[in-house]
Design a protein around this motif. Sequence first.
Motif, short mmCIF file in Angstrom:
data_model
loop_
_atom_site.label_atom_id
_atom_site.label_comp_id
_atom_site.label_asym_id
_atom_site.label_seq_id
_atom_site.Cartn_x
_atom_site.Cartn_y
_atom_site.Cartn_z
N GLN A 153 1.11 -1.28 0.05
CA GLN A 153 0.11 -0.06 -0.02
C GLN A 153 0.84 1.26 0.01
O GLN A 153 0.52 2.18 -0.70
CB GLN A 153 -1.02 0.13 1.22
N ARG A 157 1.26 4.40 -2.77
CA ARG A 157 1.13 5.68 -2.40
C ARG A 157 2.17 6.37 -3.09
O ARG A 157 2.22 7.45 -3.42
CB ARG A 157 0.91 5.99 -1.07
N PRO A 166 2.25 5.73 -7.40
CA PRO A 166 0.61 5.31 -7.76
C PRO A 166 0.62 4.57 -9.36
O PRO A 166 -0.27 4.07 -9.44
CB PRO A 166 -0.17 6.56 -7.67
N ARG A 179 -5.46 -1.45 -4.99
CA ARG A 179 -5.33 -0.87 -3.96
C ARG A 179 -6.40 -1.20 -2.83
O ARG A 179 -6.23 -1.49 -1.82
CB ARG A 179 -5.70 0.64 -4.14
#
Length: 219
Positions: free
Chosen positions: A80, A84, A87, A107
């Motif tokens: 995750q 971030r 992306p 995601r």
Amino acid sequence: HSQYAVMGMSNGGPHVMACLTHPQLKHKVKAGVVIVGVSDVWASGYFGFSHFSGLMEGIVNSLPLAVLAPLNWLFLNTMQLYLRVAPNALSNFFPASIAEEGTEAVRRLLCDGSANMGVGAALDCQQGLSPLYARPSRTIDVNDNSLTSAEDAYAGVKAPVALWFGTKDSSVSMQSAEWLNQQLPNSTLHTRPTGHGLYFHHTVEVLDNLVEMMESSKQ
């Protein structure tokens, strides 16, 4: 404007429901057929004590993940964080037309898995449900108001859905069939005295029924 019918057997059943409820697909799907397919595994009682086969399936699939839950949690959260920071890292894994949607699906999958210590993701992905729905028995807070329960999603299905289940099926119980039939506003439950191989014994009947539904949707 293409229109489709979607049919799935066994683990393909949830994929039918995904097409019928997906915001970008549901208006194109004019009929659905679920053949001996699981629905929402938690709400329908598929993994319940009254369904031995489903209970054993749940234990076999969840036990390794439960034992390795901390490592899974670390891996999922690391992924995750990576998304971030970068992306667009997964863009090359998907066709350009669905790159953004595909990345978002990954995601959500990671959020679902990490929120459940790595246990829920495998079980639900196996049934084709995650990351579309938050499970009613486990709250998943990913700050996304678009997540909904399977019950809410199924209640909004407008297309006719034929449900074919065997009364002698040891893999998917009639409890799951009846639960799914109750959730859908325009469904018909067809039962036959056979097991999980219902489709192979009633192929012509199932397909004829699908053609009838498609013809009716044109009127």
